[in-house]
Each structure stands twice: as C-alpha cells, then as structure tokens.
Design a protein around this motif. Structure first.
Motif, PDB file in Angstrom:
ATOM      1  N   UNK B  92      -8.597  -3.943  23.777  1.00  0.00           N
ATOM      2  CA  UNK B  92      -9.507  -2.859  24.158  1.00  0.00           C
ATOM      3  C   UNK B  92      -9.232  -1.627  23.292  1.00  0.00           C
ATOM      4  N   UNK B  93     -10.280  -0.874  23.017  1.00  0.00           N
ATOM      5  CA  UNK B  93     -10.117   0.363  22.249  1.00  0.00           C
ATOM      6  C   UNK B  93     -10.676   0.229  20.846  1.00  0.00           C
ATOM      7  N   UNK B  94     -10.326   1.179  20.019  1.00  0.00           N
ATOM      8  CA  UNK B  94     -10.843   1.204  18.650  1.00  0.00           C
ATOM      9  C   UNK B  94      -9.989   0.322  17.737  1.00  0.00           C
ATOM     10  N   UNK B  95     -10.467   0.187  16.509  1.00  0.00           N
ATOM     11  CA  UNK B  95      -9.692  -0.535  15.493  1.00  0.00           C
ATOM     12  C   UNK B  95      -8.347   0.168  15.299  1.00  0.00           C
ATOM     13  N   UNK B  96      -8.382   1.499  15.297  1.00  0.00           N
ATOM     14  CA  UNK B  96      -7.134   2.266  15.152  1.00  0.00           C
ATOM     15  C   UNK B  96      -6.167   1.919  16.288  1.00  0.00           C
ATOM     16  N   UNK B  97      -6.688   1.882  17.526  1.00  0.00           N
ATOM     17  CA  UNK B  97      -5.838   1.534  18.682  1.00  0.00           C
ATOM     18  C   UNK B  97      -5.225   0.147  18.487  1.00  0.00           C
ATOM     19  N   UNK B  98      -6.042  -0.785  17.999  1.00  0.00           N
ATOM     20  CA  UNK B  98      -5.560  -2.154  17.789  1.00  0.00           C
ATOM     21  C   UNK B  98      -4.432  -2.202  16.777  1.00  0.00           C
ATOM     22  N   UNK B  99      -4.634  -1.491  15.662  1.00  0.00           N
ATOM     23  CA  UNK B  99      -3.612  -1.528  14.616  1.00  0.00           C
ATOM     24  C   UNK B  99      -2.331  -0.843  15.078  1.00  0.00           C
ATOM     25  N   UNK B 100      -2.493   0.174  15.923  1.00  0.00           N
ATOM     26  CA  UNK B 100      -1.298   0.908  16.387  1.00  0.00           C
ATOM     27  C   UNK B 100      -0.481   0.110  17.403  1.00  0.00           C
ATOM     28  N   UNK B 101      -1.066  -0.940  17.963  1.00  0.00           N
ATOM     29  CA  UNK B 101      -0.242  -1.815  18.807  1.00  0.00           C
ATOM     30  C   UNK B 101       0.863  -2.436  17.947  1.00  0.00           C
ATOM     31  N   UNK B 102       0.500  -2.780  16.692  1.00  0.00           N
ATOM     32  CA  UNK B 102       1.492  -3.385  15.788  1.00  0.00           C
ATOM     33  C   UNK B 102       2.374  -2.332  15.134  1.00  0.00           C
ATOM     34  N   UNK B 103       1.805  -1.152  14.872  1.00  0.00           N
ATOM     35  CA  UNK B 103       2.557  -0.103  14.167  1.00  0.00           C
ATOM     36  C   UNK B 103       2.280   1.239  14.845  1.00  0.00           C
ATOM     37  N   UNK B 104       2.983   1.490  15.961  1.00  0.00           N
ATOM     38  CA  UNK B 104       2.667   2.668  16.782  1.00  0.00           C
ATOM     39  C   UNK B 104       2.794   3.997  16.025  1.00  0.00           C
ATOM     40  N   UNK B 105       3.667   4.060  15.027  1.00  0.00           N
ATOM     41  CA  UNK B 105       3.904   5.343  14.354  1.00  0.00           C
ATOM     42  C   UNK B 105       3.115   5.492  13.052  1.00  0.00           C
ATOM     43  N   UNK B 106       2.315   4.502  12.719  1.00  0.00           N
ATOM     44  CA  UNK B 106       1.613   4.545  11.429  1.00  0.00           C
ATOM     45  C   UNK B 106       0.526   5.622  11.434  1.00  0.00           C
ATOM     46  N   UNK B 107       0.417   6.334  10.327  1.00  0.00           N
ATOM     47  CA  UNK B 107      -0.650   7.319  10.177  1.00  0.00           C
ATOM     48  C   UNK B 107      -1.932   6.638   9.727  1.00  0.00           C
ATOM     49  N   UNK B 108      -3.014   7.432   9.677  1.00  0.00           N
ATOM     50  CA  UNK B 108      -4.305   6.852   9.301  1.00  0.00           C
ATOM     51  C   UNK B 108      -4.289   6.272   7.891  1.00  0.00           C
ATOM     52  N   UNK B 109      -3.516   6.890   6.979  1.00  0.00           N
ATOM     53  CA  UNK B 109      -3.477   6.374   5.607  1.00  0.00           C
ATOM     54  C   UNK B 109      -2.920   4.949   5.584  1.00  0.00           C
ATOM     55  N   UNK B 110      -1.829   4.745   6.318  1.00  0.00           N
ATOM     56  CA  UNK B 110      -1.224   3.408   6.361  1.00  0.00           C
ATOM     57  C   UNK B 110      -2.178   2.411   7.012  1.00  0.00           C
ATOM     58  N   UNK B 111      -2.886   2.874   8.040  1.00  0.00           N
ATOM     59  CA  UNK B 111      -3.823   1.973   8.724  1.00  0.00           C
ATOM     60  C   UNK B 111      -4.997   1.640   7.801  1.00  0.00           C
ATOM     61  N   UNK B 112      -5.441   2.643   7.042  1.00  0.00           N
ATOM     62  CA  UNK B 112      -6.542   2.395   6.105  1.00  0.00           C
ATOM     63  C   UNK B 112      -6.106   1.403   5.026  1.00  0.00           C
ATOM     64  N   UNK B 113      -4.855   1.533   4.563  1.00  0.00           N
ATOM     65  CA  UNK B 113      -4.331   0.566   3.583  1.00  0.00           C
ATOM     66  C   UNK B 113      -4.354  -0.847   4.144  1.00  0.00           C
ATOM     67  N   UNK B 114      -3.967  -0.954   5.430  1.00  0.00           N
ATOM     68  CA  UNK B 114      -3.941  -2.282   6.061  1.00  0.00           C
ATOM     69  C   UNK B 114      -5.342  -2.876   6.107  1.00  0.00           C
ATOM     70  N   UNK B 115      -6.333  -2.027   6.415  1.00  0.00           N
ATOM     71  CA  UNK B 115      -7.716  -2.525   6.449  1.00  0.00           C
ATOM     72  C   UNK B 115      -8.178  -2.929   5.050  1.00  0.00           C
TER      73      UNK B 115
END
Lengths: 262, 216
Positions: B92-115
């Motif tokens: 449940x939640x946004x793509x950002x929420x989903x990615x933060x389940x795996x990496x709670x401390x990751x910033x948006x830049x790191x999440x964008x890299x993952x995408x």
C-alpha cells in the motif's frame, strides 16, 4: 425510589412479549415458542444473577467475593471467545491473558485513581461491562489476524524477503486487524447521547438518579469499554501474530478448520 | 566460472508427506546468471525459497558464500539474497513508500537511481503503487529488491506475465546486476529463448531431482 419496578409491573411488561408473539404469529415467523422461551429464560437467569449478586456485593461481605466473581467473568469470557473461534488453536490461554490484562488496566485505573470506591457493588458491574463489551471485538481481532496468514501471505512474505523482521513485516496488517475490531466501538462512543441513550445511563435515570449524575457514570463506563477493547484486541492480535511465524522468521499457516457456522 | 555464491548439497524437502525435492545438488556461481528450468511442479520455486530461507530443508545443506544459511540471521540472509516473485507484490502507498520498505533511509536521489535501473522514470516515485501496470509493478518490485544491496538475486519467473518492453527492462537490469562485484542470479524460467538471452548456464529439474546441467 421512583424507578422501582414491582413484580406486578414486571408482569405487566410481559404484554410486550405478548405483542412480539402476536406479531410472530401474524407474520407466520414461527418464532412464538422461541420468543416465549427466551423471555422466560432471561428472567430466570437475571433473577438468579440478581440473587447471587445480592450476596456478593453485600457491604457486610468481604470484597474478595466480588474479585472472585470478576475472575470468573474473565475466565468465562475467554471460554466464550474460544467457542466462537474454534478455527484458532490455542486461543483460550491467549484470550485469558487478554481479558486479565484488560481487567488490570481498567480496574487498576478506576480504583487506583479512586474514580469509584473499591466495593463489591462497583467492582462486579464494572468488570462485567469491561468483559462483556470486549468479547465481540476480541473475536473480530482474532479472526482477522488468522485471516492475515492466508489473505496477506504474499505481501507478508515479500516483506520478509526484503529482510524485514517478522514483527515489522506484519505490522501494517496487524494494525488494520485491530482497527477493524475497534472502529465500531469508536463510532458507538462518538454517537452516544446523540443517536441513542446507552444502557447504564438509561438504567440509572429509570432508577431515579439525576441525569447529570447518570451521565458521569455512563461516560466512565464508555471509557472503560474503550480501554478494555483496545487492550484485549491488542494483546490477542500481538499474541496470535507471533504464531504466524516460526522462530527463524518464516511464515507458517495457522491450522484452520471449517467454520461450524458456515 | 568463479566460486559459487549459492550451493545446494543433497537437499530434500517435503510438504504434507509429499517429497518435492529428492536430493538436489547445484551451484550458483558468481558473475553469472544460472537458469533453473523444468516442468511445473518439478520443485523450481521451492529451490528459490530454500535459498533465502522462506523454507528450510528436511535434510541437506544450503550454503551462501560457503556458509550454511541455517547459521545466518534470516534478516541478514534475505538482504544478501534478494527475491523477485512471479506476481508483483506492491504494498500500500506510493512507489516511494514501497522502495522505502527496503531502504528506509534512502533519499529521493537514491530511489530515483533504483527506478532508473529498471527503466522507470523518477517521476513515478509519487505514483500510487496499486495503480501501476503489471509490468511497471514488477519492475518496481525488482528495484525494491535491488535496494537492499543483495549479492544474489532469486527470480521466480518474474517476466512470465509481462509485455516485451517490461521483459526487456527486467532482463537488462539483471544482466547489469550480475556484471558487477561477482554477484549472481538464479532465474527460474520456462522460456528457452529467455534462458538463451539471459543465462550463462542452465540446470534442469525433473521430479525433484537435477536431471541435467549445461549451457543456457
């Protein structure tokens, strides 16, 4: 007291049972015997309880009798929860712990903060309110948590596969289960006084107590119910959720048997 | 080929009295994609689940980097051995929420890299995960698994229901993953063409046993 009901008055109120029986016959509901039996049985049960309560809450008797009564209610509530959730193995000791915890919390606050004096006449009814109102919510919470093990299995496993500990993996679903169990009572609490007059307050007003005094008692009762529901549902949910996992953080299905009501 | 990242040594596993794996021995070498192939019910998915200890063997040993996985903390093992399931499992939640389940401390830049690694745009971070298409959801789930920093990736037919573009994106992401730091992938697939495209070698299971091994 103005609100005293005499035995004659009670007999007169049986006219309302007669109305229900007549309507059943008129509508061919075939519930006449059941209605009459239910009314008679309820009366006998209440008279017996009233007689026993009279003995227990008599100020001349030690308050330990009232504690014993409360303990019996807690045990009976746990048995009722087990009867209503036969598909959940080992629910009885967990329900017992949950109701005991709720009793400690609610009665501890009420008597510890001297909201009511610790007497048989206060202890027994408050424990009854606490236990009686928490049973349904406890059953709902227990069923929802067990359903998690199957309905949400893929999501929980996906969270485990990301390296989450089992407690973190199940947390959002556990919260949803407890919310489901608590929301009806929260809605009831919000609507009280606007949509309906609750039982304790109605009883006190009928018995001739000043409405404002009755309101104070009713408010405390509502808070007792809310506190006990939150406690029992949380304890049962946490306890059952631990059984969804092995000690090494794997998800296991709880043994489920067919719902006898289905 | 390098030393194995994962090894199964005479592993047996049964459920409800039925033996699913009957002494499986195989190795997943570093720097390569090993394809696990075989008919439905031959035990392929079970092999994956044993590798990150969603299941445990009745007998035999599963090793990660030479150590019996039974000795690892499950949470550590699963971050080292990531998994992509056959059906995407968005939370449940946004793509950002989903990615933060795996990496709670990751910033948006790191999440964008993952995408970006799975060919999804950074603008998708704020999208509701349950509104993604099947292909987008599966790629998001792969990005989520990669964010834990695994050394091994387990893939359980992740592209079986995807369109060609999404399938290509997943294949490219896995190829990029194994190309660095001696990482490895164990990829269950029914698709011989896919095994040819992505695999360095294949292991065939039949009736719970290794039936054959060879080039992909």
């Amino acid at each position: 007291m103005n609100g005293d009901v005499t035995w004659v008055g009670l007999a007169a109120s049986l006219a309302l049972v007669a109305v229900a029986v007549a309507l059943s016959r008129l509508m061919a509901l075939r519930l006449e015997r059941e209605m009459a039996w239910a009314a008679a049985r309820a009366l006998v049960q209440l008279v017996l309880v009233g007689w026993a309560l009279g003995l227990v809450i008599d100020p001349s008797r030690p308050v330990v009798l009232a504690w014993a009564w409360a303990a019996a209610m807690v045990a009976y509530a746990a048995v009722v929860v087990r009867r209503r959730t036969p598909e959940i193995p080992g629910i009885l000791p967990l329900a017992l712990v949950a109701f005991t915890a709720a009793a400690v919390v609610t009665l501890g606050v009420l008597f510890g903060l001297r909201v009511f004096p610790l007497e048989g006449r206060t202890l027994v009814p408050l424990a009854g309110m606490m236990v009686g109102n928490a049973m349904s919510a406890t059953v709902v919470a227990a069923r929802r948590v067990v359903e998690l093990g199957t309905d949400r299995r893929r999501e929980i496993e996906a969270r485990l596969a990301l390296g989450l500990a089992s407690r973190r993996a199940i947390r959002p679903y556990l919260a949803a289960a407890v919310r489901t169990a608590l929301i009806p009572q929260i809605e009831t609490t919000k609507a009280v006084g606007l949509v309906f007059l609750p039982g304790a307050m109605t009883g006190l007003i009928l018995a001739g107590v000043d409405p404002l005094d009755a309101v104070l008692v009713q408010a405390v009762v509502m808070y007792v119910v809310l506190g006990s529901l939150a406690t029992t549902t949380t304890v049962v949910a946490l306890g059952l959720s631990r059984r969804l996992f092995t000690p090494d953080q794997r998800l296991v299905p709880l043994t489920r048997v067919a719902d006898p009501a289905a | 080929m390098s030393a194995p990242r994962l090894e199964l040594d005479d592993v047996r596993w049964s459920r409800s009295g039925r033996e699913i794996l009957r002494g499986v021995t195989l190795a997943v070498p570093a720097g390569a994609v090993t394809c696990l192939r075989g008919a439905s019910g031959s035990g392929k998915s079970t092999v994956l689940r044993l590798c990150n200890r969603l299941e445990v063997p009745d007998s035999g040993v599963v090793r990660c980097d030479g150590a019996d996985v039974a000795g690892w903390a499950a949470t550590d093992l699963r971050r080292r051995v990531g998994m992509a399931f056959q059906q995407p499992v968005p939370f449940a939640g946004t793509v950002r929420d989903n990615l933060r389940v795996a990496a709670p401390d990751a910033g948006d830049d790191a999440l964008a890299d993952a995408l970006e690694r799975v060919a999804l745009p950074a603008s998708m971070l704020g999208a509701e995960a349950d509104r993604l298409s099947g292909g987008e959801a599966q790629r998001m789930c792969l990005a989520r698994a990669l964010l834990t920093g695994p050394a091994v990736l387990l893939l359980d037919e992740p592209t079986s229901a995807l369109d060609e573009a999404s399938r290509d994106a997943v294949e490219a992401a896995v190829a990029a993953f194994v190309a660095r730091d001696d990482r490895a992938a164990l990829w269950v697939t029914h698709d011989a063409a896919q095994a040819g495209r992505v695999g360095d070698r294949s292991v065939w299971l039949r009736d719970g046993r290794v039936h054959d091994r060879g080039p992909a």
